[in-house]
Design a protein around this motif. Structure first.
Motif, PDB file in Angstrom:
ATOM      1  N   GLN A  71       0.907  -1.155   0.145  1.00 37.07           N
ATOM      2  CA  GLN A  71       0.194   0.032  -0.406  1.00 37.07           C
ATOM      3  C   GLN A  71       1.037   1.325   0.217  1.00 37.07           C
ATOM      4  N   VAL A  72       1.447   1.630   0.699  1.00 36.55           N
ATOM      5  CA  VAL A  72       2.472   2.515   1.036  1.00 36.55           C
ATOM      6  C   VAL A  72       3.987   2.464  -0.502  1.00 36.55           C
ATOM      7  N   ALA A  73       3.866   1.602  -0.839  1.00 34.93           N
ATOM      8  CA  ALA A  73       4.203   1.640  -2.377  1.00 34.93           C
ATOM      9  C   ALA A  73       3.797   1.886  -3.649  1.00 34.93           C
ATOM     10  N   GLY A  74       2.056   2.035  -3.265  1.00 33.18           N
ATOM     11  CA  GLY A  74       0.923   2.574  -4.331  1.00 33.18           C
ATOM     12  C   GLY A  74       0.609   1.522  -5.260  1.00 33.18           C
ATOM     13  N   LEU A  75       0.847   0.045  -4.165  1.00 28.46           N
ATOM     14  CA  LEU A  75       0.645  -1.671  -5.136  1.00 28.46           C
ATOM     15  C   LEU A  75      -0.638  -2.260  -4.582  1.00 28.46           C
ATOM     16  N   PHE A  76      -1.602  -1.172  -3.433  1.00 28.39           N
ATOM     17  CA  PHE A  76      -2.552  -2.176  -3.071  1.00 28.39           C
ATOM     18  C   PHE A  76      -3.628  -1.242  -2.419  1.00 28.39           C
ATOM     19  N   TYR A  77      -5.014  -0.996  -2.803  1.00 31.77           N
ATOM     20  CA  TYR A  77      -6.120  -0.093  -2.421  1.00 31.77           C
ATOM     21  C   TYR A  77      -7.285  -0.727  -1.735  1.00 31.77           C
TER      22      TYR A  77
END
Length: 771
Positions: A71-77
């Motif tokens: 999530q922090v890496a922009g991959l899980f929303y």
């Protein structure tokens, strides 16, 4: 020289080594200026980015640990505490049926197989670690400052990246799919995005944190080694950021720190309106006047104010409440200031002493917090940049006094030749959105069954008999063109169009998708395997078509329908992907009804007050058919990014008006549909009402429109005469324009695909409820 380098009994003296000297000022022609020796300080300071990995409470190889890091890496929303988050991570197994539903890949498998080309768990964990180290803060290191008096260049900037690809997930009123819904989270199409993003940050407190660590060392006069020093105060101070570099229209928008320019007026049809473009509202918010004007001495001036969702203009500029626990955390952070509970494997050897607001003396130590070095000589702070794209920060770390009223010689306020300090370049907040797939269902010809069924006795559409030409042209497809040239292609170029520099005057070209998002300081990233455009394969078409038929059977009852889904949608009839024309080929009601006796409850009666009527077929399209098709192409919305789907139409009923003939749709599985062949779309800006039967904006603009819907952007006012803005419009979330004419791509007006200022602010992460 080091102080007392040798014992008094020593017969000689140590030579002055180069390391002992800081610098020698040059000689000057004027006799009033003297050559000056400046002795090198015995302390030195370095500044680095701390390990974000240590901030996570769960181990990196656990499911919660992977979800939080992705999530922090922009991959899980999915919010981490969402009741369906684990399901999204794992995926949904196949259902045997009847009817059978195929398995839906979870985010973890999608990341391993589609983003990283089928790697192992360990390899995926390593890739996430690398992304945290090198992606969150661009390059993994702080940008250097520009030399004094030298104009900063791109080398003096870096991006601090935050997730920005938030999408609606619950669907609108009648959507029967509850597979991704958690009543505790408002994630519908009309949700408050800022409030929702705040929930994400509550569930995952690592979002938006940037650890900074300063190391203080002292020169050992006997070994000439630099050794860490304990109990030294290090101050972390906010400086004025550098102005953003000029935008360069010849370079990729992904490589720049400034946004593309905003328009100051509308362009193209309708007639230009001065003072009404997106730049107008942007200026009033970024540089407010009057009582809301920024203080000229505020290093956050120009950043988003706290009353608009940012962190600027809080506290007092003269006592450091403007930065303490605002930009620099003064609250203990696990993994940085203290151990996690339970303690994680391989914790830091030394934790950082908690930062506190610095004491101001005169003009010294303003906008600063301080932390005392630990046994390893390290002091640090957790930086808390605003979530708002375009906000800028520059930091100074310096050795400062324990007591501002009694400083030691080397403990300055960070200024002057004797200061022991490190300045950074400027950190610019950019948000990130991803597009995982752009899938197009190509059409080479029209299946003969479709034409034959349209010519059912008594049917008269487009003249009798209905021909292949008629069928294709209803979907905006010109059969005279080569099969590979029947659909337009959404423009995902990284550089603005060649006419960019003259666009304001000419208005003769549509803009690409990445340029539009870059105006909101959003980096639109695509997967390494992303293709423009990926052709829908035969195998996937058959799999999805079968799954959609099963979903419609399961859910039609919730819409008050009683249809023979198999007959209506040709279950069992072979259709190839390139002859189906629409995503779901279906029969005309006349042909469908011929299979049932009069009075049969399964017949379609478009004019009926309820049941299998016109409204029921519309609900079937919007609430089951399209969402189902999207979820089976986008792994139930579990893909790492958005999905864009292109075809002639969603269902054949749109061709002859038994279903709404809109040209696109966004569905609650992170998916946008863009329908119709290129005969529907203009290549230059059309006036209101269109010309030659074409729409008022092009295919790329329509793609931006549907992706905008995915990111909570509602329709803007303004539509073609006699037309209607599907789904209604919300004037409050768009710029107010003269005569209610909006150039926003979220309207139905003529435009070049550009968002209005309020759309840009929303994508930037501003709190739109305050504007």
């Amino acid at each position: 020289m080091p102080k007392d380098p040798l014992p008094a009994s020593s017969p000689g003296k140590l030579p002055t080594n180069e390391i002992d000297i800081g610098h020698v000022a040059p000689s000057f022609a004027s006799e009033e200026l003297w050559n000056t020796l400046v002795v090198r300080p015995t302390y030195r300071l370095s500044l680095r980015v701390g390990d974000i990995e240590q901030l996570f409470p769960d181990e990196p190889t656990t499911k919660p640990g992977r979800m939080a890091r992705m999530q922090v890496a922009g991959l899980f929303y999915f919010p981490l505490a969402h009741s369906k988050a684990t399901q999204a991570f794992d995926g949904v197994p196949a259902v045997a049926g009847p009817p059978a539903i195929p398995a839906l890949m979870g985010t973890w498998d999608f990341f391993k197989k589609k983003v990283l080309a089928d790697v192992t768990d360990a390899e995926a964990d390593a890739a996430i670690k690398t992304r945290l180290e090198e992606w969150v803060l661009e390059g993994g290191g702080l940008p250097p400052p520009a030399a004094e008096g030298v104009k900063p260049t791109n080398d003096n900037f870096c991006k601090f990246r935050l997730p920005g690809g938030y999408t609606f997930n619950d669907g609108w009123g009648g959507v029967p799919f509850t597979i991704n819904r958690d009543p505790a989270y408002a994630m519908g199409y009309t949700a408050d995005l800022y409030a929702l993003e705040t929930r994400y940050r509550t569930d995952n407190p690592v979002l938006g944190k940037l650890p900074l660590i300063a190391l203080v060392e002292q020169l050992d006069p006997y070994t000439l080694e630099w050794k860490p020093v304990k109990d030294i105060w290090v101050y972390f101070q906010l400086l004025d950021p550098y102005p953003l570099p000029d935008f360069d229209a010849t370079k990729s928008v992904l490589e720049q720190y400034n946004r593309p320019p905003l328009r100051e007026s509308t362009i193209g049809p309708p007639a230009a309106q001065t003072g009404a473009g997106p730049d107008r509202l942007t200026k009033t918010e970024e540089a407010p006047t009057g009582a809301r004007a920024f203080n000229a001495k505020d290093p956050q001036r120009g950043n988003c104010r706290h009353d608009r969702g940012g962190v600027a203009v809080q506290g007092n500029l003269n006592n450091n409440t403007d930065v303490a626990n605002v930009v620099f955390s003064t609250t203990s952070t696990k993994g940085f200031n203290a151990a996690h509970t339970p303690v994680r494997t391989n914790p830091p050897a030394h934790f950082i002493n908690l930062a506190q607001a610095a004491t101001v003396k005169g003009e010294s130590h303003k906008h600063a917090v301080r932390s005392k070095t630990n046994d390893a000589g390290e002091a640090g702070v957790i930086m808390l940049p605003s979530r708002c794209g375009g906000d800028r920060y520059r930091v100074r770390a310096y050795v400062g006094p324990a007591d501002v009223n009694a400083p030691l010689p080397f403990e300055t306020d960070g200024t002057g030749a004797r200061a022991i300090r490190v300045d950074t370049g400027t950190i610019v907040v950019w948000r990130n959105a991803r597009v995982s797939r752009y899938v197009r269902q190509d059409v080479t010809s029209c299946n003969a069954t479709l034409v034959a069924d349209m010519n059912t006795a008594g049917l008269n559409i487009g003249g009798n008999p209905v021909t292949t030409t008629w069928y294709l042209r209803q979907a905006g497809i010109d059969e005279a063109k080569p099969s590979g040239n029947r659909f337009a292609t959404a423009n995902f170029d990284e550089t603005p169009p060649a006419t960019f520099s003259t666009k304001v005057a000419s208005g003769d070209a549509f803009e690409n998708i990445r340029t539009q998002w870059a105006r909101a300081f959003v980096e639109l990233e695509t997967e390494p395997s992303f293709s423009v455009a990926e052709s829908l394969t035969e195998a996937e078409f058959q799999r999805v078509r079968s799954a959609v038929i099963a979903d419609m059977k399961n859910f039609q009852g919730t819409l008050g329908l009683n249809l023979d889904i198999d007959r209506l949608f040709y279950a069992g009839t072979p259709f190839s992907v390139d002859t189906a024309v629409t995503s779901m080929p279906m029969r005309h009601s006349s042909d469908y009804n011929s299979g049932f006796p009069a009075g049969d409850a399964r017949r379609i009666n478009l004019a009926a007050a309820a049941g299998n009527n016109s409204g029921g077929l519309s609900n079937l399209l919007f609430n089951v058919l399209a969402p189902s098709y999207g979820r089976h192409l986008a792994s139930n919305g579990y893909a790492t990014g958005l999905t864009l789907v292109s075809s002639g139409f969603g269902a054949s009923g749109q061709l002859w008006g038994e279903m709404p003939g809109n040209t696109g749709l966004a569905v609650p599985f992170r998916t946008g549909f863009v329908w119709c062949g290129q005969e529907t779309y203009p290549t230059t800006v059309n006036p209101v009402g269109g010309v030659g039967g074409k729409l008022t904006y092009d295919y790329t603009s329509n793609s931006a429109h549907e992706l905008g819907h995915c990111q909570f952007r509602a329709h803007a006012p303004g539509q073609d005469p006699g037309g209607s803005a599907g789904g209604g419009n919300n004037a409050a979330v768009h710029d107010a324009m003269a005569n209610n004419l909006s150039v926003c791509v979220m309207s139905y007006q003529s435009c070049e695909g550009q968002f209005c200022a309020k759309c840009l602010f929303s994508l930037r992460g501003w709190d739109m409820s305050k504007i």
